[in-house]
Design a protein around this motif. Structure first.
Motif, PDB file in Angstrom:
ATOM      1  N   PHE A 225       0.822  -1.211   0.000  1.00 51.18           N
ATOM      2  CA  PHE A 225       0.000   0.000   0.000  1.00 51.18           C
ATOM      3  C   PHE A 225       0.855   1.260   0.000  1.00 51.18           C
ATOM      4  O   PHE A 225       1.950   1.292   0.584  1.00 51.18           O
ATOM      5  CB  PHE A 225      -0.925   0.026   1.215  1.00 51.18           C
ATOM      6  N   ILE A 226       0.330   2.300  -0.640  1.00 49.85           N
ATOM      7  CA  ILE A 226       1.000   3.602  -0.692  1.00 49.85           C
ATOM      8  C   ILE A 226       0.456   4.470   0.437  1.00 49.85           C
ATOM      9  O   ILE A 226      -0.754   4.718   0.507  1.00 49.85           O
ATOM     10  CB  ILE A 226       0.754   4.276  -2.061  1.00 49.85           C
ATOM     11  N   ASP A 227       1.331   4.875   1.337  1.00 46.56           N
ATOM     12  CA  ASP A 227       0.929   5.652   2.525  1.00 46.56           C
ATOM     13  C   ASP A 227      -0.151   4.929   3.322  1.00 46.56           C
ATOM     14  O   ASP A 227      -1.066   5.548   3.883  1.00 46.56           O
ATOM     15  CB  ASP A 227       0.427   7.046   2.116  1.00 46.56           C
ATOM     16  N   GLY A 228      -0.049   3.601   3.327  1.00 55.01           N
ATOM     17  CA  GLY A 228      -0.987   2.793   4.093  1.00 55.01           C
ATOM     18  C   GLY A 228      -2.359   2.656   3.473  1.00 55.01           C
ATOM     19  O   GLY A 228      -3.281   2.136   4.116  1.00 55.01           O
ATOM     20  N   GLU A 229      -2.532   3.102   2.222  1.00 56.83           N
ATOM     21  CA  GLU A 229      -3.840   3.055   1.569  1.00 56.83           C
ATOM     22  C   GLU A 229      -3.769   2.299   0.241  1.00 56.83           C
ATOM     23  O   GLU A 229      -2.730   2.287  -0.426  1.00 56.83           O
ATOM     24  CB  GLU A 229      -4.357   4.480   1.304  1.00 56.83           C
ATOM     25  N   ASN A 230      -4.895   1.712  -0.130  1.00 56.89           N
ATOM     26  CA  ASN A 230      -4.976   0.961  -1.383  1.00 56.89           C
ATOM     27  C   ASN A 230      -5.306   1.916  -2.539  1.00 56.89           C
ATOM     28  O   ASN A 230      -6.359   1.816  -3.182  1.00 56.89           O
ATOM     29  CB  ASN A 230      -6.044  -0.133  -1.270  1.00 56.89           C
ATOM     30  N   LYS A 231      -4.390   2.822  -2.815  1.00 60.56           N
ATOM     31  CA  LYS A 231      -4.639   3.867  -3.811  1.00 60.56           C
ATOM     32  C   LYS A 231      -4.712   3.317  -5.233  1.00 60.56           C
ATOM     33  O   LYS A 231      -5.323   3.942  -6.103  1.00 60.56           O
ATOM     34  CB  LYS A 231      -3.560   4.941  -3.713  1.00 60.56           C
ATOM     35  N   LEU A 232      -4.101   2.172  -5.486  1.00 61.65           N
ATOM     36  CA  LEU A 232      -4.127   1.587  -6.832  1.00 61.65           C
ATOM     37  C   LEU A 232      -5.305   0.637  -7.018  1.00 61.65           C
ATOM     38  O   LEU A 232      -5.438   0.007  -8.057  1.00 61.65           O
ATOM     39  CB  LEU A 232      -2.811   0.862  -7.110  1.00 61.65           C
ATOM     40  N   ARG A 233      -6.146   0.533  -5.997  1.00 63.85           N
ATOM     41  CA  ARG A 233      -7.367  -0.291  -6.064  1.00 63.85           C
ATOM     42  C   ARG A 233      -7.059  -1.751  -6.411  1.00 63.85           C
ATOM     43  O   ARG A 233      -7.725  -2.357  -7.259  1.00 63.85           O
ATOM     44  CB  ARG A 233      -8.372   0.319  -7.049  1.00 63.85           C
TER      45      ARG A 233
ATOM     46  N   ARG B 268     -15.789 -14.114   8.872  1.00 57.79           N
ATOM     47  CA  ARG B 268     -16.154 -12.730   9.175  1.00 57.79           C
ATOM     48  C   ARG B 268     -14.913 -11.850   9.309  1.00 57.79           C
ATOM     49  O   ARG B 268     -14.894 -10.702   8.852  1.00 57.79           O
ATOM     50  CB  ARG B 268     -16.992 -12.681  10.455  1.00 57.79           C
ATOM     51  N   GLU B 269     -13.871 -12.372   9.938  1.00 55.67           N
ATOM     52  CA  GLU B 269     -12.659 -11.584  10.140  1.00 55.67           C
ATOM     53  C   GLU B 269     -12.029 -11.173   8.808  1.00 55.67           C
ATOM     54  O   GLU B 269     -11.575 -10.035   8.641  1.00 55.67           O
ATOM     55  CB  GLU B 269     -11.652 -12.394  10.971  1.00 55.67           C
ATOM     56  N   LEU B 270     -12.004 -12.096   7.843  1.00 53.96           N
ATOM     57  CA  LEU B 270     -11.459 -11.771   6.520  1.00 53.96           C
ATOM     58  C   LEU B 270     -12.297 -10.700   5.830  1.00 53.96           C
ATOM     59  O   LEU B 270     -11.766  -9.777   5.214  1.00 53.96           O
ATOM     60  CB  LEU B 270     -11.415 -13.022   5.643  1.00 53.96           C
ATOM     61  N   LEU B 271     -13.610 -10.819   5.939  1.00 53.44           N
ATOM     62  CA  LEU B 271     -14.496  -9.838   5.318  1.00 53.44           C
ATOM     63  C   LEU B 271     -14.239  -8.440   5.885  1.00 53.44           C
ATOM     64  O   LEU B 271     -14.150  -7.458   5.140  1.00 53.44           O
ATOM     65  CB  LEU B 271     -15.962 -10.222   5.545  1.00 53.44           C
ATOM     66  N   GLU B 272     -14.107  -8.354   7.196  1.00 47.24           N
ATOM     67  CA  GLU B 272     -13.872  -7.063   7.835  1.00 47.24           C
ATOM     68  C   GLU B 272     -12.512  -6.495   7.437  1.00 47.24           C
ATOM     69  O   GLU B 272     -12.366  -5.284   7.244  1.00 47.24           O
ATOM     70  CB  GLU B 272     -13.963  -7.217   9.352  1.00 47.24           C
ATOM     71  N   ARG B 273     -11.535  -7.381   7.293  1.00 41.81           N
ATOM     72  CA  ARG B 273     -10.190  -6.928   6.913  1.00 41.81           C
ATOM     73  C   ARG B 273     -10.181  -6.392   5.479  1.00 41.81           C
ATOM     74  O   ARG B 273      -9.560  -5.360   5.192  1.00 41.81           O
ATOM     75  CB  ARG B 273      -9.220  -8.111   7.044  1.00 41.81           C
ATOM     76  N   ILE B 274     -10.874  -7.070   4.573  1.00 41.18           N
ATOM     77  CA  ILE B 274     -10.961  -6.626   3.182  1.00 41.18           C
ATOM     78  C   ILE B 274     -11.601  -5.239   3.110  1.00 41.18           C
ATOM     79  O   ILE B 274     -11.108  -4.342   2.418  1.00 41.18           O
ATOM     80  CB  ILE B 274     -11.768  -7.644   2.347  1.00 41.18           C
ATOM     81  N   ALA B 275     -12.708  -5.071   3.830  1.00 42.66           N
ATOM     82  CA  ALA B 275     -13.408  -3.780   3.819  1.00 42.66           C
ATOM     83  C   ALA B 275     -12.560  -2.688   4.480  1.00 42.66           C
ATOM     84  O   ALA B 275     -12.481  -1.556   3.977  1.00 42.66           O
ATOM     85  CB  ALA B 275     -14.747  -3.916   4.534  1.00 42.66           C
ATOM     86  N   ARG B 276     -11.934  -3.021   5.591  1.00 49.59           N
ATOM     87  CA  ARG B 276     -11.109  -2.039   6.307  1.00 49.59           C
ATOM     88  C   ARG B 276      -9.941  -1.561   5.440  1.00 49.59           C
ATOM     89  O   ARG B 276      -9.574  -0.379   5.451  1.00 49.59           O
ATOM     90  CB  ARG B 276     -10.590  -2.668   7.605  1.00 49.59           C
ATOM     91  N   ASP B 277      -9.367  -2.477   4.664  1.00 46.77           N
ATOM     92  CA  ASP B 277      -8.239  -2.144   3.785  1.00 46.77           C
ATOM     93  C   ASP B 277      -8.676  -1.463   2.489  1.00 46.77           C
ATOM     94  O   ASP B 277      -7.837  -1.042   1.691  1.00 46.77           O
ATOM     95  CB  ASP B 277      -7.471  -3.415   3.413  1.00 46.77           C
ATOM     96  N   ASP B 278      -9.999  -1.402   2.264  1.00 44.70           N
ATOM     97  CA  ASP B 278     -10.534  -0.835   1.023  1.00 44.70           C
ATOM     98  C   ASP B 278     -10.033  -1.603  -0.198  1.00 44.70           C
ATOM     99  O   ASP B 278      -9.739  -1.019  -1.245  1.00 44.70           O
ATOM    100  CB  ASP B 278     -10.187   0.655   0.905  1.00 44.70           C
ATOM    101  N   ILE B 279      -9.932  -2.921  -0.054  1.00 39.49           N
ATOM    102  CA  ILE B 279      -9.557  -3.783  -1.183  1.00 39.49           C
ATOM    103  C   ILE B 279     -10.821  -4.099  -1.977  1.00 39.49           C
ATOM    104  O   ILE B 279     -11.848  -4.474  -1.416  1.00 39.49           O
ATOM    105  CB  ILE B 279      -8.882  -5.075  -0.684  1.00 39.49           C
ATOM    106  N   CYS B 280     -10.745  -3.935  -3.286  1.00 41.44           N
ATOM    107  CA  CYS B 280     -11.905  -4.169  -4.151  1.00 41.44           C
ATOM    108  C   CYS B 280     -12.106  -5.670  -4.377  1.00 41.44           C
ATOM    109  O   CYS B 280     -11.172  -6.466  -4.255  1.00 41.44           O
ATOM    110  CB  CYS B 280     -11.714  -3.481  -5.491  1.00 41.44           C
ATOM    111  N   VAL B 281     -13.329  -6.026  -4.738  1.00 44.71           N
ATOM    112  CA  VAL B 281     -13.674  -7.421  -5.027  1.00 44.71           C
ATOM    113  C   VAL B 281     -14.430  -7.490  -6.347  1.00 44.71           C
ATOM    114  O   VAL B 281     -15.362  -6.706  -6.566  1.00 44.71           O
ATOM    115  CB  VAL B 281     -14.533  -8.037  -3.900  1.00 44.71           C
ATOM    116  N   MET B 282     -14.019  -8.401  -7.213  1.00 40.71           N
ATOM    117  CA  MET B 282     -14.755  -8.725  -8.433  1.00 40.71           C
ATOM    118  C   MET B 282     -15.413 -10.084  -8.208  1.00 40.71           C
ATOM    119  O   MET B 282     -14.741 -11.118  -8.211  1.00 40.71           O
ATOM    120  CB  MET B 282     -13.822  -8.778  -9.638  1.00 40.71           C
TER     121      MET B 282
END
Length: 539
Positions: free
Chosen positions: A361-369, A380-394
């Motif tokens: 991540f750049i500056d701790g953020e998923n700026k490149l999506r 549930r823990e994985l789901l929360e981590r994905i959302a918290r990290d702002d990682i996209c899902v297809m």
């Protein structure tokens, strides 16, 4: 070019509808009431199209599929949904009889699924496919593409024996007779498939145009497609072919998702190859992310699982790429401001990929999506981590048509209850885009939307839906196919909504998707598809 579409039910936002769309050239300029816009442009020299009170939604955007491979599947023997090995053999024999010229150099098709067989539920082997032919190579892929069966002719062409070294990141299986069985897994599948001579460039051109025509007839106006590096192993040829087609045929918008055979090839493409090209300024053809594969499929038991399979505890799946190598790819992509999307199905594959993304991540953020493709088995823990990290899902809700029949057996009920968690991910704030992964499934978006809304298979089972707390409503499903699919390709400011200054991409439906019985959503058919203001399909 000026056009006014009027007298419709135009979806603008949740619970918000308008009646008319005025556009100039490629862009929407005004959305409003029929009376107001017809009166405003009454004397103007513009084309006026009566929508006949039909429902209009933004153009649908498949976030991940294999466009060329789907085109191939439409030109090959249809083995999807076969209920026995014998039925598959019979279909191939009939195809050979009807298409002798096309089969002279071999047969390749995709679509069988042993879990759907009645009677013996086993993977086909060389003895089965030898019944089709011993003279030409036969390669038949499981629907997931992660297991391939061949006849003996393919084994002979590859020169395989029980003592042959295994292929990198995949294997050929040995039968009880001590001879290769004709079954291949993971990357070994590609070696078997390469035995079948490729289509000519002219044939591929025809297939792509044919597939474009079919896609717009289904309401797709954009596709994000992984063809280079999967269907095409020759990247330069594939890139040139698409560019040549798009000089003349701008029927659907296309964004590349690109795989590489090795890291040095990726480095070369970044320094002096396609990623240095300036040919992608158009909104019709774009060069997109790096595509990686972390694991296989649930049906083939090659998805990476933390605790093994519920019905095969010693089996934890197969890694397609090791963590260290994946880290090299992701780090180099990040340095070059390039998005990464990764095929992940098992919870272990998802966890490892999330960690790899986090470290880049750049500056701790998923700026490149950076994005997870499929993202099926989660707690549930994985789901929360994905959302918290702002990682996209297809995601591919349509996969549930088959997977709901095996996921509890493979993963156990507790883990199954938090998997395919489309509603939970959305509620947690994750960016979730829909697609079909065609030709794993048909690219028609409406069965996919139906599956997300009802969580029932195509026959309407189970009653109440499969873990119905994960059902989404129609608005959420359409948004996942439009504005969210635009988000994962950095185009949410001009695509995915029917609003001023957005691209004039929309679909006129034969039924009102917002009020129809949800069981009938899968049967909806577009009456008209508009891309860039042009009517590219009319039923």
């Amino acid at each position: 070019m000026k056009k006014l579409f009027y007298n419709g039910k135009v979806y603008v936002n949740r619970d918000e509808f308008q009646e008319a769309i005025y556009l100039e050239d490629e862009f929407i300029k005004e959305v409003g009431k029929t009376e107001d816009l017809v009166k405003k442009y009454l004397d103007d020299d513009i084309e006026k199209i009566d929508l006949e009170k039909r429902t209009v939604i933004p153009g649908l955007n498949d976030s991940h599929l294999h466009f060329m491979q789907f085109g191939e599947s439409m030109n090959q023997v249809d083995i999807e949904g076969v209920e026995s090995i014998k039925e598959m053999i019979d279909r191939c024999k009939l195809f050979m009889e009807k298409n002798p010229k096309r089969c002279q150099k071999g047969i390749h098709a995709i679509g069988w699924n042993q879990d759907l067989f009645t009677g013996e539920k086993r993977i086909p082997n060389r003895f089965d496919l030898d019944k089709i032919s011993r003279e030409i190579p036969i390669v038949l892929e499981r629907v997931c593409g992660h297991i391939v069966s061949s006849n003996t002719k393919v084994i002979e062409i590859l020169g395989l024996t029980k003592d042959s070294p295994q292929f990198p990141d995949g294997e050929f299986l040995i039968g009880d007779d001590g001879y290769p069985s004709g079954v291949y897994t993971a990357n070994a599948c590609n070696f078997a498939k390469d035995v079948i001579p490729d289509f000519t460039l002219d044939e591929r051109r025809e297939m792509l145009i044919e597939t474009m025509d079919y896609a717009v007839s289904c309401g797709l106006t954009s596709v994000q497609s992984n063809d280079v590096g999967t269907t095409f192993m020759n990247g330069p040829v594939a890139f040139k072919l698409l560019k040549d087609i798009y000089k003349e045929n701008k029927k659907i918008r296309y964004r590349h998702q690109v795989c590489f055979n090795d890291f040095s090839e990726f480095e070369k493409y970044l320094s002096e190859g396609e990623y240095t090209s300036h040919d992608y300024d158009t909104n019709y053809l774009k060069l997109g992310p790096l595509k990686l594969f972390k694991d296989g499929s649930l049906g083939a038991r090659t998805a990476l699982m933390r605790h093994g399979y519920n019905d095969d505890r010693d089996n934890h799946g197969l890694p397609w790429i090791k963590d260290e190598e994946m880290r090299k790819y992701v780090n180099l992509a990040t340095k070059n401001n390039l998005q990464v999307i990764t095929h992940v199905i098992g919870d272990k594959a998802i966890e490892d990929t999330v960690k790899c993304y986090e470290d880049s991540f750049i500056d701790g953020e998923n700026k490149l999506r950076h994005t997870l493709v499929h993202c099926q088995i989660t707690d549930r823990e994985l789901l929360e981590r994905i959302a918290r990290d702002d990682i996209c899902v297809m995601a591919q809700p349509i996969f549930l048509d088959y997977d709901m029949k095996v996921v509890e057996e493979r993963c156990g009920k507790e883990l199954a209850s938090t998997s395919y968690a489309f509603k939970s991910l959305k509620d947690l704030g994750a960016h979730l885009a829909y697609g079909t992964d065609a030709p794993v499934e048909n690219l028609n978006p409406f069965p996919n939307i139906y599956m997300a809304v009802t969580r029932k298979d195509k026959k309407g089972n189970p009653e109440g839906g499969f873990y119905p707390k994960e059902c989404v409503d129609v608005y959420e499903a359409i948004d996942a196919y439009t504005v969210e699919s635009a988000y994962v390709e950095f185009q949410e400011d001009i695509k995915g909504r029917i609003k001023k200054d957005f691209l004039a991409d929309f679909v006129v439906l034969d039924e009102d998707i917002f009020t129809i019985d949800p069981m009938e959503i899968k049967d909806i058919k577009p009456r008209m598809t508009v891309v860039g203001g042009n009517i590219v399909f009319k039923r």
